[in-house]
Structures are given as C-alpha cells and as structure tokens.
Design a protein around this motif. Structure first.
Motif, mmCIF file in Angstrom:
data_model
loop_
_atom_site.group_PDB
_atom_site.id
_atom_site.type_symbol
_atom_site.label_atom_id
_atom_site.label_comp_id
_atom_site.label_asym_id
_atom_site.label_seq_id
_atom_site.Cartn_x
_atom_site.Cartn_y
_atom_site.Cartn_z
ATOM 1 N N GLN A 59 0.831 -1.205 0.000
ATOM 2 C CA GLN A 59 0.000 0.000 0.000
ATOM 3 C C GLN A 59 0.862 1.251 0.000
ATOM 4 O O GLN A 59 1.979 1.249 0.505
ATOM 5 C CB GLN A 59 -0.898 0.033 1.249
ATOM 6 C CG GLN A 59 -1.884 -1.087 1.309
ATOM 7 C CD GLN A 59 -2.749 -1.008 2.556
ATOM 8 O OE1 GLN A 59 -2.495 -0.232 3.462
ATOM 9 N NE2 GLN A 59 -3.789 -1.815 2.599
ATOM 10 N N THR A 60 0.280 2.311 -0.541
ATOM 11 C CA THR A 60 0.923 3.620 -0.456
ATOM 12 C C THR A 60 0.760 4.137 0.963
ATOM 13 O O THR A 60 0.037 3.546 1.772
ATOM 14 C CB THR A 60 0.254 4.615 -1.431
ATOM 15 O OG1 THR A 60 -1.108 4.809 -1.006
ATOM 16 C CG2 THR A 60 0.298 4.117 -2.861
ATOM 17 N N GLU A 61 1.417 5.237 1.271
ATOM 18 C CA GLU A 61 1.268 5.825 2.599
ATOM 19 C C GLU A 61 -0.176 6.189 2.905
ATOM 20 O O GLU A 61 -0.589 6.197 4.053
ATOM 21 C CB GLU A 61 2.154 7.061 2.737
ATOM 22 C CG GLU A 61 3.616 6.719 2.901
ATOM 23 C CD GLU A 61 4.452 7.927 3.255
ATOM 24 O OE1 GLU A 61 4.010 8.748 4.083
ATOM 25 O OE2 GLU A 61 5.547 8.045 2.700
ATOM 26 N N GLU A 105 -3.842 0.603 -2.766
ATOM 27 C CA GLU A 105 -3.028 -0.518 -3.229
ATOM 28 C C GLU A 105 -1.944 -0.004 -4.169
ATOM 29 O O GLU A 105 -2.195 0.800 -5.059
ATOM 30 C CB GLU A 105 -3.883 -1.558 -3.946
ATOM 31 C CG GLU A 105 -3.073 -2.773 -4.350
ATOM 32 C CD GLU A 105 -3.905 -3.923 -4.902
ATOM 33 O OE1 GLU A 105 -3.288 -4.886 -5.388
ATOM 34 O OE2 GLU A 105 -5.136 -3.854 -4.857
ATOM 35 N N LEU A 106 -0.722 -0.463 -3.944
ATOM 36 C CA LEU A 106 0.427 -0.067 -4.757
ATOM 37 C C LEU A 106 0.632 -1.115 -5.838
ATOM 38 O O LEU A 106 0.839 -2.291 -5.549
ATOM 39 C CB LEU A 106 1.674 0.039 -3.880
ATOM 40 C CG LEU A 106 2.930 0.546 -4.539
ATOM 41 C CD1 LEU A 106 2.784 2.026 -4.900
ATOM 42 C CD2 LEU A 106 4.120 0.352 -3.616
ATOM 43 N N LEU A 107 0.566 -0.696 -7.085
ATOM 44 C CA LEU A 107 0.741 -1.593 -8.222
ATOM 45 C C LEU A 107 2.182 -1.517 -8.725
ATOM 46 O O LEU A 107 2.888 -0.545 -8.449
ATOM 47 C CB LEU A 107 -0.242 -1.213 -9.329
ATOM 48 C CG LEU A 107 -1.722 -1.289 -8.911
ATOM 49 C CD1 LEU A 107 -2.610 -0.753 -10.019
ATOM 50 C CD2 LEU A 107 -2.110 -2.700 -8.533
#
Length: 148
Positions: free
Chosen positions: A130-132, A136-138
């Motif tokens: 995940q980002t801060e 969801e971080l791709l």
C-alpha cells in the motif's frame, strides 16, 4: 559467512533474502515451523525430504538466525527448532506466496488448504503493498532506487 552480515556486497534486499530462504525446502521448513513442526522427524514426515537435505537446510536456517535450537519441551534428549523473531517476520512472505498460489495456480473450485484467523476461523484478507495513504500499490507505481 552468513549472507545477512554487513560485509555481503549484494545491495538488493531480494537477493539477500533469497540467499537466506530462497530454495523450496527452506521455505517449506519455515512454513511447517509456522504450522507447529519443531523436531527433525516432524519436518521429515511433513516434507518427505532426504535426511541430508533437511539437515543442511535446518543448519542454514539456524546459521541465518531464522530458526534456533532448544532442548525438547517434553524433557527428552531431542532438540527442537523454533522460529526466532527474525524467522517470525517471514510470516508475511509465506502468506503472500500462499495467496499468490491460491489466485494463480488453483482452479476456482479446486480443493486447497486455507489460512484462517485462529480466534475467528475467518479467512485471512488478501495482502497487497500500500501507499502511505492506504491505496493498493501496483508494480507500475513503484521504482527501486539503487545505491550509488
């Protein structure tokens, strides 16, 4: 010399992690340790691995600080292998591999083991970076900064 020592010239954390636990048997030993296996015989029965290979991988996991040996809890002459705090930190890695395998290597209705929360019996939620801010971080949203 252990691959976790500061003198290891490898700057990639993935490569160092694979040096420590990157073969099939090592990760399956860690998985079994999470499932409660502690004795050599427990690991051998579960994995069906040759004694010499199992002995080698257990030694390497102990040397890497992932497992430690202790006298058997039942007072017998056996020794037990237990996860260290460092080893317990591999839980997320094992869960991520499990979830990838579930989603990519099984048909939707195919029988498989399921990881559930012990206190509720509920399936574990899907893990994702995940980002801060919690999104969801791709893969296209991240880049590796190399030293130097």
């Amino acid at each position: 010399m252990s691959s976790t020592t500061p003198s290891n010239p490898e700057t990639c954390p993935v490569a160092r992690a694979l040096d420590a636990v990157g073969d099939r048997w090592s990760l399956l030993i860690v998985r079994d340790a999470f499932d409660g296996a502690q004795r050599f015989g427990d690991f051998q029965r579960s994995l069906g691995v040759a004694r010499n290979i199992l002995s080698d991988r257990l030694r390497k996991l102990v040397n890497a600080g992932i497992l430690q040996t202790q006298p058997a809890s039942d007072g017998s002459a056996y020794q037990e292998y237990v996860l260290t705090d460092k080893g317990k930190r591999l839980f997320a890695v094992v869960v991520a591999l499990r979830q990838w395998g579930e989603s990519q290597l099984f048909a939707p209705a195919e029988a498989r083991s399921v990881l559930v929360e012990k206190s509720t019996g509920a399936p574990i939620q899907h893990m994702a970076p995940q980002t801060e801010s919690g999104q969801e971080l791709l893969p296209d949203d991240a880049v590796v900064r190399k030293p130097g």
